[in-house]
Write an enzyme that holds these catalytic residues in place. Sequence first.
Site, mmCIF file in Angstrom:
data_model
loop_
_atom_site.group_PDB
_atom_site.id
_atom_site.type_symbol
_atom_site.label_atom_id
_atom_site.label_comp_id
_atom_site.label_asym_id
_atom_site.label_seq_id
_atom_site.Cartn_x
_atom_site.Cartn_y
_atom_site.Cartn_z
ATOM 1 N N SER A 102 10.628 -4.835 -10.839
ATOM 2 C CA SER A 102 11.595 -3.831 -10.409
ATOM 3 C C SER A 102 13.004 -4.334 -10.640
ATOM 4 C CB SER A 102 11.417 -3.534 -8.917
ATOM 5 O OG SER A 102 11.962 -4.581 -8.126
ATOM 6 N N ASP A 103 13.941 -3.403 -10.771
ATOM 7 C CA ASP A 103 15.331 -3.795 -10.613
ATOM 8 C C ASP A 103 15.504 -4.174 -9.144
ATOM 9 O OD1 ASP A 103 18.009 -4.302 -11.103
ATOM 10 O OD2 ASP A 103 18.301 -2.481 -12.258
ATOM 11 N N TRP A 104 16.542 -4.935 -8.853
ATOM 12 C CA TRP A 104 16.692 -5.515 -7.524
ATOM 13 C C TRP A 104 16.903 -4.420 -6.480
ATOM 14 C CZ3 TRP A 104 15.198 -8.550 -10.882
ATOM 15 C CH2 TRP A 104 15.099 -9.927 -10.729
ATOM 16 N N GLY A 105 15.908 -4.258 -5.606
ATOM 17 C CA GLY A 105 15.965 -3.213 -4.598
ATOM 18 C C GLY A 105 15.509 -1.859 -5.103
ATOM 19 N N GLY A 106 14.859 -1.809 -6.260
ATOM 20 C CA GLY A 106 14.506 -0.545 -6.881
ATOM 21 C C GLY A 106 13.134 -0.001 -6.550
#
Length: 729
Positions: A255-259
């Site tokens: 994932s993208d960070w926090g995605g």
Amino acid sequence: MMLGVALVMVTTSMSQPYPTKLLNNEQQIESLIQQMTLEEKVAMLHGKHMFSSAGVPRLGIADMEYADGPFGIREEMEPHSWNSLNLTTDSATFFPTGSALAATWSTEWAYNYGKGMSHEARLRGKDMILGPAINIQRIPTGGRTYEYLSEDPILSGFLAVAYTKGCQDDGTAVCLKHYALNNQENYRGFVDVHISDRAMHEIYLRPFEMAVREADAWGLMAAYNKVNGRWCSENEQLETTILRQQWGFPGMVISDWGGVHSTVDAVTAGMNVEMPGDRFFGKPLLDSIKAGKVSEDIINQRVREILRVRLAVKPIPASEANKLSVGNAEEMDIALNVARRSIVLLKNEGLLPINTTHVKHIAVIGENAITKMALGGVGAGVKTRQEITPLEGLQKALGNKVKLTYVPGYKSFSRENLFKHENPIQPADKRLMAEAVKVAKKADLVIFFAGDNREVETEGSDRQSITLPSGQDELAKALVKSNKNIVTVIVAGGPVDISTVDPISSSLLVSWFNGSMGGQALVEVLTGHISPSGKLPMTWTKQLSDVPAYATKSYPQQIANDQQGDIFVGIVNNKSNDRQQKLIANYAEEDLVGYRWFDCKELPVAYPFGHGLSYAKFDYSDIKATPTAKGINIQFTLTNTSDTDAEEVAQVYVSRPLSHIDRPVKELKGFLRVALKAGERKVVNITVRRNDLCHWDSAAQAWMLEPGKVQLLVGGSSAELPLRCETEL
């Protein structure tokens, strides 16, 4: 198929996939999975530290170490924060950013770029580079236009393939990002992209498909946004149907960070690793498995996909990482060579190259002459040991021959202003402007450094306009009244409005955010040590309202209240990533992105896609096209008719005016960088691949080849195509 049309459609398989290394250890992987506890499996599916995810030490499975970002290896951070560890061994080469690499139009140097990035990643103990960033540049104002490659899928795709091969041949996995359709930074944390299947495949997914199928990319990063109603992190169409089934991808998706926004939906759709924490893929995932909401077979598959990458990349023991200095001569040489080939000469009315016989005093005006671009704004940067600024380059090259007088002229937009949410389009500083005018009057030549910086172009927000910041237009008008001999250098990652600086400048160049050696490369071009050879990887528009996303009013979107701000900034500040807002980005222009739109609408541009001048002159002649089993071979003669050694990027466009399918006026389908000595003539061969002549058939969910007449156009830019011929498919 199109009803009512007597048209034979020929199904064609895409090119043979690049041999994958990921399926070489399946027996060992099955054995490891059988020995793992459920808790150990789940631990592999989420972040352990800010830039690592867990292995299984008792089974000899090392943690996965990630390197941020695509144009240089980020400094070491504290395990659970964004604070630097303040090491003395974690500097790195600042490579030219994505748009600069794309301006080289060179697969050779894209390969070397990836190899150089990998070498530094290995010295730093990293297993996977979070890059290349290969989203299409849909809007020139995009906050990450400088990171991305091009508005064109073929140019982006060929460079992504080369970067990926260079990186992974050297031993480091890539993580292609941001999959998919992350084409704006404003509201990226919840915007829902609505797009037709055909436009999605032909334009926005094509670079990803090429890098997966043709370069065996081992990793992808899911984007923050939604596509057709589903978050990318839990989008089964993107992660399973397209990526794993249609493209045959055997690797891992992070994932993208926090995605990540869910547990069951995300892991079932194909997400392997939640970064950087365990909000959804920690205890909630373990509980979901025990409750029967997620089968252990799915968990085993997600672990299997991670282990394929883990076993393909040799882990670097922590005791060996960050011991040797990074940013060494070999990588700096790659950065220099990329920067040399990226600089685009937009116009030249005789002031370049600088003639030191007549020019004895140069006024260097503009804070971008001294501004370092390795860091700034939000997101990834590089703690580099060296960054040669333009002024430093000029001082080293000309300091003993020419008097150089530097004044800032304007005050650059700063991080302090960024956090105050101020608009960078500020009036000129009257005192600095007066000082610049005074210096310009006394000089034989003015070199005006205009453009943006990394605070103006930044992850997390798009530019409000392409107007030059900090009152630069006002300054330019004042300078020309005191000295007509002006060379303007645009330092930027993407297009800016040059309607003011273009007419007042005898010569105009774009030097991008050009890395550790950017200042040296620029001065080599200014002085004629090398001839400029960069080509624009995106259209430079006359006005923002002409850009298709703006013209169709699908961008910018308006939202009444977004108190939470950008998703990544929220994660940094420990805010929840829950998003209740609904916002649709309707890609109404379909496949008419960039030059395709301007061709179709017959709109004038400031400078066209593929444009870039040289100190040499090139003649194109004797074109011949020959259909082959692989596509169409185009042969022509390219002659350097000048007394200057130079490199030219020959470009091949395809037009199909008799097609029964809606198509752009023309599309880039091939290119080649050619080095020619003064007076030299070469026979050039460029193959337009059969695969790249296909269109996406949504009903068949396959690439299809339409037979019929094909027009081939060859030249030095999308607007200068002197050679034309026809052939049959």
